[in-house]
Structure formats: C-alpha cells, structure tokens
Design an enzyme around this catalytic site. Structure first.
Site, short mmCIF file in Angstrom:
data_model
loop_
_atom_site.label_atom_id
_atom_site.label_comp_id
_atom_site.label_asym_id
_atom_site.label_seq_id
_atom_site.Cartn_x
_atom_site.Cartn_y
_atom_site.Cartn_z
N TYR A 150 -2.91 -7.22 -3.63
CA TYR A 150 -4.06 -7.35 -2.72
C TYR A 150 -4.36 -8.79 -2.30
O TYR A 150 -5.41 -9.07 -1.74
CB TYR A 150 -5.29 -6.66 -3.33
CG TYR A 150 -4.99 -5.19 -3.58
CD1 TYR A 150 -5.19 -4.23 -2.59
CD2 TYR A 150 -4.45 -4.78 -4.80
CE1 TYR A 150 -4.87 -2.91 -2.81
CE2 TYR A 150 -4.13 -3.44 -5.02
CZ TYR A 150 -4.34 -2.52 -4.02
OH TYR A 150 -4.00 -1.21 -4.23
N ASP A 179 4.05 -6.72 -7.70
CA ASP A 179 3.97 -5.48 -6.92
C ASP A 179 5.07 -5.48 -5.85
O ASP A 179 6.01 -6.27 -5.91
CB ASP A 179 2.55 -5.35 -6.32
CG ASP A 179 2.11 -3.90 -6.17
OD1 ASP A 179 2.56 -3.24 -5.22
OD2 ASP A 179 1.33 -3.41 -7.02
N LYS A 285 4.39 0.13 -12.97
CA LYS A 285 3.57 0.91 -12.03
C LYS A 285 4.52 1.70 -11.14
O LYS A 285 5.26 1.12 -10.34
CB LYS A 285 2.72 -0.06 -11.20
CG LYS A 285 1.95 0.58 -10.03
CD LYS A 285 1.08 -0.49 -9.34
CE LYS A 285 0.37 0.00 -8.10
NZ LYS A 285 -0.35 -1.10 -7.41
N ASP A 287 4.99 4.25 -8.18
CA ASP A 287 4.14 4.53 -7.02
C ASP A 287 4.80 5.55 -6.08
O ASP A 287 5.99 5.82 -6.20
CB ASP A 287 3.91 3.21 -6.28
CG ASP A 287 2.65 3.22 -5.43
OD1 ASP A 287 2.02 4.29 -5.32
OD2 ASP A 287 2.31 2.16 -4.87
N CYS A 327 0.89 6.21 -9.69
CA CYS A 327 0.08 5.93 -8.50
C CYS A 327 0.62 6.77 -7.35
O CYS A 327 1.81 7.08 -7.32
CB CYS A 327 0.16 4.44 -8.20
SG CYS A 327 -0.89 3.88 -6.85
N ASP A 346 -6.21 3.10 -2.16
CA ASP A 346 -6.26 1.65 -2.36
C ASP A 346 -7.60 1.08 -1.94
O ASP A 346 -8.19 1.52 -0.95
CB ASP A 346 -5.20 0.96 -1.49
CG ASP A 346 -3.79 1.23 -1.95
OD1 ASP A 346 -3.58 2.16 -2.73
OD2 ASP A 346 -2.90 0.49 -1.50
C1 9PG Z 1 2.55 -1.29 -2.28
C2 9PG Z 1 1.25 -0.55 -2.42
C3 9PG Z 1 0.45 -0.96 -3.66
C4 9PG Z 1 -0.75 -0.06 -3.81
C5 9PG Z 1 -0.32 1.41 -3.83
C6 9PG Z 1 0.46 1.74 -2.57
O1 9PG Z 1 0.22 4.29 4.16
N1 9PG Z 1 -0.61 4.51 3.25
O2 9PG Z 1 -1.57 5.30 3.40
C7 9PG Z 1 -0.50 3.78 2.01
C8 9PG Z 1 -1.39 4.05 0.99
C9 9PG Z 1 -1.30 3.32 -0.17
C10 9PG Z 1 -0.35 2.35 -0.34
C11 9PG Z 1 0.54 2.07 0.68
C12 9PG Z 1 0.47 2.80 1.86
O3 9PG Z 1 -0.38 1.58 -1.47
O4 9PG Z 1 -1.40 2.27 -3.98
O5 9PG Z 1 -1.47 -0.37 -4.98
O6 9PG Z 1 1.26 -0.89 -4.81
O7 9PG Z 1 1.58 0.85 -2.45
O8 9PG Z 1 3.23 -0.93 -1.13
#
Ligand code: 9PG
Length: 510
Positions: A150, A179, A285, A287, A327, A346
């Site tokens: 972030y 990340d 993590k 994801d 996640c 997020d």
């Molecule tokens: C890295 C991120 C971070 C984050 C995760 C995830 O397109 N979208 O709606 C979308 C939602 C969440 C997102 C990315 C795209 O974030 O939650 O903490 O790790 O990936 O890319």
C-alpha cells in the site's frame, strides 16, 4: 436461550423463521466479496463491470436478485431475535424468498445448522460447528507486519525495500513482507530484475535486521504473458467446451485459473511452496485463491470448493510451520488450513469513490469504507482464524482519509489483533511515528457493545458510519453507471485506470 439443531444430509432445505424477517445477513463468497446486513426489500444490484465478477464475487450467483449469500444466511426478525441457516459442508448457497430461508448444496447433500437466538448466540453456534468440521488456525497470534503493497504497489526494488528495512529502526514489526512486484510473471514465480541479488539473498538481508521475511504469491492464477501459460495449457481450468475459464482481469491482462485436480498441478504447487521456504520466507501471503474454486469442468470431477481445499491443503502441508495468510480466498473452504484470512476487500488511501459506489455499485473495490464494511460484518469469524483487516494508515500527508477514518482502520486492526502497515517510515512525521509505535505496542481490552459498537479500554468505537450501501438514484446516474459499467469491461479502459493509479503512486514516492 438459543435453540439449535443440526439437519443431516439434505441437499435442499427451507425454513420459515418464527417471526417476520426484517433484515438479511448477506455473506460474500471470498475475502473481497460484499458482506452486509440489508433490509429484506433491498435489491442489491449486480456489481459492474462484468469482467471483474470472477475476481470479486461467486460468479455463479452474481445475477441473483433475491437476498442471498454463501454458506450462511441469517435474518433479524420483527421479534428482535435472529434466525441463522449455515452450511456445515462446502458448496452451499443461501437465499431469502418471501419469508423463507432456503439453503441449497450445489452437488451432494450435506449438513446444516439451524439456530435461533440473539445475534451473538446464533453466529457463535455456527462458528463452533465450523471448528468441529473444518478445524481452526494453529496459532492465534499474528505477527506485526510491514507490507510493501500500500505504498510501493508494484514499484518495489531491492534498493527502496532495503531503505525501509533500515528506517524501520526500533518499530516492533516482526515481519517484513514483500508483496506483488518481485515475480517475473503471474505463473512464473522467479524473481525479476527488481530483486537482482535473488530471493534467498534478499530474505537473508531481512533476517539480518532481525525480522521474519514474508512473501506474496498468487499461485492459483496464470496470465498469458507467463511461461507457465505457454508450457502447460493442460493445467488450466476450462469449461465443458474446453474454453478457458476467466478468473478476471488485472495487471493489464486476463487471468486464468489452475485446475487443482490435476496431479501435476498439485506437485508443482507443493514444490513452489518448498521453494519459498527454501529461499527463507516463513510468512507467506497466498492471494487470488478464489481461482481454485471457480465453476468449471475439472479434469477429475469434484465439487469446486473441495478441489480448492485440496489445493490449499497441499500448499499448507508443504509450508510446514510457516505462517500462512490466505487472501482473495473463499471463506469457509479456507478454514482450518490457514493461520490468517483476509476477511474484507483491500483498504486504500481514500475513503470511498463515487465511481465505485454510485456508478459501478461495486463494494469489493479497494477503499477504506468498503474494507471496513465487509470486515466488521465478518468479525464473528474471529474465534476461528486470525482475521486480517488489511493495513492501517498513519502518514496522513499521503492519504486523503480524515483523522477519524484513519483511526477507524487502526481500531479495526486492534479488534482483529492483526497489526500491519505499509507506510514508509520516511513518510511519518514525528507524532505519527509515535502513534504507530503506540498502535503496535498496545493491546486494549475489547468489549463488544452492539453490532457495530465496541469499547477499546475505555474508548468508544463505532463503525456504523461505514455500513450503509450507497444507492444509485435517478435516471442520469443510472445511465452514466451503465456507460461506466460497459466501458469497464474494456481492457483498454481498465489499463487506463491502472495507469492513473500508477501515476498517483509514483507521485507519492517521489
Ligand atoms: C497485490 C494485491 C495485494 C492486496 C490483495 C490483492 O481488481 N481487484 O478488484 C483487485 C482486488 C484486490 C487486489 C488486487 C486487485 O489486491 O488483496 O493486498 O496483495 O493483491 O496485487
């Protein structure tokens, strides 16, 4: 006194609560999916754009108009009591039709919990049943984390991360988590040139600063620019016509999913996790995990959420004692196989946006308010898993949150007992660094006072303001919304918004 009963081995069930339902508890499928209490007459529209459905919702039910949700549904009744219907196996969906709660398993019959009592009582009863069936986290202690997302987003480098590592100084953050941004491609989990000395050497550097190395991966998705996509077309999830199943769109590319019923995929996932451990990362993590549970025609036919759980189990086993945060993960099928679970979308450095709220009607898009809404409505999961509410912000010059909004995110983290931030130490004014220090050091006594009210030590905290679902009213707004929703399906427009976001990030990093 609460009353409850387990109904065994039924594919479909129907219950008429003892008094008229006035509000419905809608539980979203995966971490980012909207979870909220809604008036029973409120028809929450299908979010836009369509291209993001697989990435934000359970795409199978995205056009459902009745109040509905994944695995568990509950109603607040006119009598003031609550009635809950919760699935105890995977693949279940709940609907409210007139005054009847309907539960349906997608495949075989399964078990259900039916409970009536206070809100606290019915959700605790459900949580207790889930622990028995699926297990719970092995550790109840989440380390305090610095996460690169972030602040840097994908603009990480060994140099800028190294600088943060030095600047963190005496801040009690146990994990330094790298990340998204280190990998060559989504599917090719080898370092790109930003981490030129290698993943192992960078982990060793983190360890020398007496912090635990943490790493982000999205092991169940693949983009066309990866070698994996070219080398193993047979590993990808397809439909009955053999067409690839979409897992959404991100990083300027379409996303596809791995089929976790293919034994070569399971071996590859296991080897990947062993590699991550061997590099020296003990906090992982994982994801975009929803991809493992998307509807599709799997090579070894099995219910989609069971297929996901099988993939997650292989990774959990390969990770040994490492801390595993899941996640973008289907909620119930992840329980018992992870330590931490992200329970909301997020956060972002802004509260909310008219584009997302009014034009797109999309409450899974990154934003502080969206994150707070869904996370707070899922706090009943706290006894089962370390609930992750995402990072808190402290460097107020670098975000547009009001003081109370920043504080709300911090308080939510205290309630979840997951403390994380992405702020660069160099962004913090002296008093902000002390605020961060206090946040990391304090463990307030938490007392729940109401659905959205808590007392932290002797301070009252109220999340109510984040809860309402903004409605798009008026022909003009709806027409503009339709245009936005349509345009949002264009990769070019999505790339444009990503470019805008990226420009903001770069400006902050200057
Ligand atoms: C890295 C991120 C971070 C984050 C995760 C995830 O397109 N979208 O709606 C979308 C939602 C969440 C997102 C990315 C795209 O974030 O939650 O903490 O790790 O990936 O890319």
């Amino acid at each position: 006194m609460p009353q409850s009963e387990i109904v065994h081995n039924q594919k479909d069930v129907n219950f008429i609560p003892s008094s008229r339902p006035i509000r419905y508890y809608r539980h979203g499928w995966q971490s980012w999916s909207l979870t909220t209490w809604q008036d029973v007459g409120h028809r929450i529209p299908t979010p836009k754009p369509t291209i993001l459905h697989p990435l934000q919702t359970d795409p199978r039910y995205v056009h459902e108009k009745r109040p509905h949700g994944s695995w568990v549904g509950a109603v607040e009744m006119e009598s003031g009591r609550f009635f809950l219907l919760g699935a105890l196996d995977l693949d279940a969906h709940i609907f409210l039709e007139d005054n009847t709660l309907i539960g349906k398993y997608e495949n075989k019959a399964g078990d259900w919990l039916v409970a009536e009592g206070s809100e606290e009582e019915v959700f605790s009863l459900y949580a207790a049943q889930l622990v028995q069936r699926l297990g719970k986290n092995r550790t109840t202690k989440t380390p305090r984390i610095w996460c690169s997302w972030y602040s840097f987003y994908t603009h990480i480098s060994e140099k800028n991360l190294g600088r943060v590592l030095d600047d963190l100084g005496n801040l009690p953050l146990e994990v330094f988590q790298v990340d998204d941004g280190w990998q060559r491609a989504i599917g090719d989990w080898v370092p790109n040139k930003k981490i030129s000395s290698g993943m192992d050497s960078f982990a060793a550097k983190i360890r020398r600063s007496a912090r635990t190395p943490g790493l982000w991966l999205a092991p169940l998705i693949v983009t066309p620019s990866s070698n994996l996509y070219r080398q193993h077309p047979d590993w990808l999830l397809r439909d009955k016509e053999n067409k690839l199943i979409s897992a959404g769109f991100n990083w300027g590319e379409p996303l596809f999913a791995l089929d976790t019923t293919v034994s070569a995929v399971l071996e590859w996932l296991s080897a990947l996790m062993e590699q991550v451990l061997a590099w020296g990362y003990d906090y992982v993590k994982l994801d975009f995990l929803y991809a493992g549970a998307l509807p599709g025609a799997r090579q070894n036919d099995m219910p989609r959420e069971q297929a996901y759980r099988q993939g997650l189990r292989i990774m959990r086993e390969a990770l040994g004692d490492a801390y595993l945060l899941t996640c973008g993960a289907p909620i119930i099928p992840s329980l018992g196989l992870c330590d931490g679970l992200r329970i909301g979308p997020d956060v972002a450095s802004h509260w909310s946006s008219t584009r997302d709220d009014i034009l797109l009607g999309n409450f899974a898009i990154p934003g502080a308010r969206n994150a707070i809404r869904t996370t707070v409505n899922r706090l009943w999961l706290n006894p089962l898993v370390c609930s992750d509410s995402d990072v808190a912000y402290f460097a107020s010059d670098k975000n547009t949150l009001a003081v109370e909004q920043e504080k709300m995110l911090q308080d939510l983290a205290l309630i979840c007992k997951t403390k994380a931030t992405s702020d660069l130490p160099s962004w913090l004014r002296e008093e902000e660094r002390s605020d961060l220090m206090a946040f990391l050091q304090n463990t307030p006594k938490i007392v729940k006072k109401g659905r959205y009210q808590y007392i932290l030590d002797d301070r009252q905290v109220d999340f109510s303001i984040a809860m309402p679902i903004p409605k798009s009213k008026g022909l003009g707004r709806r027409a503009l919304g339709a245009i936005f929703g349509w345009a949002g399906n264009s990769p070019l427009i999505l790339k444009f918004f990503q470019w805008l976001g990226d420009r903001e990030v770069k400006k902050k990093l200057k």
